[in-house]
Design a protein around this motif. Structure first.
Motif, PDB file in Angstrom:
ATOM      1  N   GLU A 217     -10.305   2.610  57.932  1.00  0.00           N
ATOM      2  CA  GLU A 217     -11.672   3.276  57.352  1.00  0.00           C
ATOM      3  C   GLU A 217     -11.720   4.634  56.733  1.00  0.00           C
ATOM      4  O   GLU A 217     -12.167   5.018  56.020  1.00  0.00           O
ATOM      5  CB  GLU A 217     -12.510   3.091  58.552  1.00  0.00           C
ATOM      6  CG  GLU A 217     -13.683   3.688  58.356  1.00  0.00           C
ATOM      7  CD  GLU A 217     -14.784   3.430  59.710  1.00  0.00           C
ATOM      8  OE1 GLU A 217     -15.824   3.933  59.668  1.00  0.00           O
ATOM      9  OE2 GLU A 217     -14.391   2.763  60.684  1.00  0.00           O
ATOM     10  N   ARG A 221     -13.205   5.740  52.924  1.00  0.00           N
ATOM     11  CA  ARG A 221     -13.901   7.002  52.887  1.00  0.00           C
ATOM     12  C   ARG A 221     -13.489   7.711  51.883  1.00  0.00           C
ATOM     13  O   ARG A 221     -14.108   8.386  51.060  1.00  0.00           O
ATOM     14  CB  ARG A 221     -14.297   7.330  54.195  1.00  0.00           C
ATOM     15  CG  ARG A 221     -15.374   8.603  54.207  1.00  0.00           C
ATOM     16  CD  ARG A 221     -15.776   9.089  55.539  1.00  0.00           C
ATOM     17  NE  ARG A 221     -15.921   8.130  56.647  1.00  0.00           N
ATOM     18  CZ  ARG A 221     -15.556   7.844  57.614  1.00  0.00           C
ATOM     19  NH1 ARG A 221     -14.259   8.684  57.882  1.00  0.00           N
ATOM     20  NH2 ARG A 221     -15.656   6.987  58.590  1.00  0.00           N
ATOM     21  N   GLY A 224     -13.982   7.093  48.344  1.00  0.00           N
ATOM     22  CA  GLY A 224     -15.425   7.155  48.030  1.00  0.00           C
ATOM     23  C   GLY A 224     -16.210   5.898  48.359  1.00  0.00           C
ATOM     24  O   GLY A 224     -17.063   5.551  47.781  1.00  0.00           O
ATOM     25  N   ILE A 225     -15.398   5.061  49.240  1.00  0.00           N
ATOM     26  CA  ILE A 225     -16.538   3.778  49.912  1.00  0.00           C
ATOM     27  C   ILE A 225     -17.558   4.411  50.800  1.00  0.00           C
ATOM     28  O   ILE A 225     -17.149   5.234  51.570  1.00  0.00           O
ATOM     29  CB  ILE A 225     -15.458   2.687  50.110  1.00  0.00           C
ATOM     30  CG1 ILE A 225     -14.526   2.309  49.131  1.00  0.00           C
ATOM     31  CG2 ILE A 225     -16.313   1.743  50.948  1.00  0.00           C
ATOM     32  CD1 ILE A 225     -13.369   1.389  49.878  1.00  0.00           C
ATOM     33  N   ASP A 226     -18.600   3.894  50.576  1.00  0.00           N
ATOM     34  CA  ASP A 226     -19.822   4.422  51.486  1.00  0.00           C
ATOM     35  C   ASP A 226     -19.592   3.435  52.728  1.00  0.00           C
ATOM     36  O   ASP A 226     -20.202   2.363  52.778  1.00  0.00           O
ATOM     37  CB  ASP A 226     -20.927   4.238  50.903  1.00  0.00           C
ATOM     38  CG  ASP A 226     -21.972   4.850  51.643  1.00  0.00           C
ATOM     39  OD1 ASP A 226     -22.081   5.107  52.843  1.00  0.00           O
ATOM     40  OD2 ASP A 226     -23.298   4.982  51.056  1.00  0.00           O
ATOM     41  N   THR A 227     -18.797   3.636  53.596  1.00  0.00           N
ATOM     42  CA  THR A 227     -18.356   3.206  54.732  1.00  0.00           C
ATOM     43  C   THR A 227     -19.803   2.523  55.460  1.00  0.00           C
ATOM     44  O   THR A 227     -19.757   1.705  56.148  1.00  0.00           O
ATOM     45  CB  THR A 227     -17.382   3.518  55.519  1.00  0.00           C
ATOM     46  OG1 THR A 227     -17.900   4.941  56.229  1.00  0.00           O
ATOM     47  CG2 THR A 227     -16.192   3.982  55.082  1.00  0.00           C
ATOM     48  N   ARG A 228     -20.658   3.700  55.594  1.00  0.00           N
ATOM     49  CA  ARG A 228     -22.017   3.282  56.584  1.00  0.00           C
ATOM     50  C   ARG A 228     -22.602   2.180  55.977  1.00  0.00           C
ATOM     51  O   ARG A 228     -22.924   1.463  56.527  1.00  0.00           O
ATOM     52  CB  ARG A 228     -22.496   4.628  56.577  1.00  0.00           C
ATOM     53  CG  ARG A 228     -24.124   4.500  57.106  1.00  0.00           C
ATOM     54  CD  ARG A 228     -24.927   5.945  56.863  1.00  0.00           C
ATOM     55  NE  ARG A 228     -26.152   5.770  57.731  1.00  0.00           N
ATOM     56  CZ  ARG A 228     -27.206   5.116  56.823  1.00  0.00           C
ATOM     57  NH1 ARG A 228     -26.971   4.825  55.570  1.00  0.00           N
ATOM     58  NH2 ARG A 228     -28.313   5.187  57.625  1.00  0.00           N
ATOM     59  N   ASN A 229     -22.881   2.246  54.572  1.00  0.00           N
ATOM     60  CA  ASN A 229     -23.808   1.201  54.000  1.00  0.00           C
ATOM     61  C   ASN A 229     -22.834  -0.129  53.874  1.00  0.00           C
ATOM     62  O   ASN A 229     -23.647  -1.054  54.036  1.00  0.00           O
ATOM     63  CB  ASN A 229     -24.183   1.616  52.605  1.00  0.00           C
ATOM     64  CG  ASN A 229     -25.246   2.707  52.561  1.00  0.00           C
ATOM     65  OD1 ASN A 229     -25.782   2.815  53.441  1.00  0.00           O
ATOM     66  ND2 ASN A 229     -25.358   3.475  51.533  1.00  0.00           N
ATOM     67  N   MET A 230     -21.415  -0.105  53.802  1.00  0.00           N
ATOM     68  CA  MET A 230     -20.961  -1.233  53.595  1.00  0.00           C
ATOM     69  C   MET A 230     -21.079  -2.049  55.080  1.00  0.00           C
ATOM     70  O   MET A 230     -20.940  -3.214  55.159  1.00  0.00           O
ATOM     71  CB  MET A 230     -19.417  -0.986  53.163  1.00  0.00           C
ATOM     72  CG  MET A 230     -19.277  -0.650  51.703  1.00  0.00           C
ATOM     73  SD  MET A 230     -19.762  -1.867  50.772  1.00  0.00           S
ATOM     74  CE  MET A 230     -21.387  -1.704  50.193  1.00  0.00           C
TER      75      MET A 230
END
Length: 354
Positions: A217, A221, A224-230
């Protein structure tokens, strides 16, 4: 080019063979007994649940032990909107999307406060969520009777399409279509649609983002991956499939109660995903089918004369059946820890090679 044409021909022939087999399966099962058609229908419902949970557990790597709560939400949504309980009898093609949306909303409610939890902590929280939903359903009968408490909701409307009642048998072109057979074809269509959605998600940018979150995770992050929304999207999409399955379950059963959504059901669905192979759509389907049919194949009846002769001192057949079932699961997990059909990534993790 020639190899591709040959491969495409083989795939086309295989697809046609599978389609013919699925079309003829309920009539073959009906020759053995109508109960096997019903068992197949419930097996397909478990496939839908396992595919929904696979999005959360297999793709995103979020252990959810309360998934059956979304199944319950979809079931009660259909029951409340298609029964004499509130005297509402909406058509199923309106209720199923509503049930999926409400289940997705509950998925967001579960996902929002658990975004920073992983592993055992997330499992405990989701387990508690599933039990909370069941307890609420069991007690929302006063001061306003919403769910009718432990007595459940009865006389739920079956599916209707252009005046065709799915619960009533009818003859078409000389073939006898019973209620379970008609539901079988509907369930197969829904299952194929869910499989296509799962495969498209797995090979999409969203699926790769879920896989990155599952593997690391922090690195995801940093990329640049939006871990919250994913994560929220995984909970919502997985829950929506559970809501659809719950609505169909209500229509088939015509009666539901909180006892249909106990913790054991959640454990069963998780076992299907783990047994088949987390993250692999084909493996999850195989795991769901095996765990649905194996207990029934191990079931047998005791001759009344033998039971009277030996009394109650013998081990009950149900106990032996579940003992064999549990032993089979233990052996498979010992010798196939990645599942029967593991995904390529998980197989590399456990074996060190593809």
């Amino acid at each position: 080019m020639k190899d591709w044409r040959q491969r495409r021909g083989v795939l086309l022939a295989g697809g046609i063979l599978i389609a013919i087999s699925l079309a003829l399966l309920p009539f073959a099962l009906a020759q053995v007994g109508t109960s096997w058609v019903r068992i197949t229908n419930y097996a397909i419902l478990y496939v839908l649940l396992a595919l929904g949970l696979n999005i959360v557990v297999g793709f995103a790597g979020l252990l959810d032990l309360g998934y059956i709560a979304f199944y319950a939400v979809g079931a009660y949504t259909y029951a409340l909107l298609a029964s004499p309980h509130f005297n509402l009898h909406l058509p199923f093609w309106i209720i199923l999307p509503i049930g999926a949306a409400i289940a997705a909303f509950f998925g967001l409610l579960l996902g929002a406060p658990t975004l920073k939890l992983r592993g055992d902590y997330l499992a405990i929280v989701t387990l508690g969520f599933g039990e909370i939903v069941r307890i609420f359903l069991n007690n929302l009968s006063r001061p306003v009777n919403i769910t009718n408490g432990p007595q459940g909701i009865a006389r739920i409307d079956p599916f209707h399409i252009d005046g065709v009642n799915f619960a009533q048998p009818e003859t078409i072109a000389g073939l006898q279509f019973s209620g379970p057979i008609k539901y079988y074809y509907l369930l197969v269509l829904v299952m194929l649609a869910v499989i296509v959605v799962n495969l498209r998600l797995q090979n999409s940018r969203i699926g790769r983002a879920w896989e990155a979150i599952r593997e690391d995770e922090i690195a995801a992050r940093a990329m640049g991956i939006d871990t919250r929304n994913m994560k929220l999207l995984a909970f919502a999409m997985g829950a929506s499939f559970g809501g659809i399955a719950g609505g169909i379950f209500s229509a088939i059963q015509a009666f539901i109660s909180p006892e249909s959504f106990v913790l054991v059901e959640s454990i069963m669905v998780v076992s299907m995903v783990v047994l088949g192979g987390m993250g692999n759509v084909g493996g999850v389907i195989l795991g769901a089918i095996l765990l649905s049919f194996t207990p029934e194949l191990l079931r047998w009846t005791v001759d009344p004369a033998q039971q009277a002769l030996f009394g109650r001192s013998l081990i009950e057949p149900e106990v032996i059946r579940m003992l064999l079932f549990g032993l089979a699961l233990v052996l498979i997990m010992l010798f196939r820890p990645a599942g029967l059909l593991p995904s390529a990534v998980r197989k590399r993790e456990l074996t060190g090679h593809a």
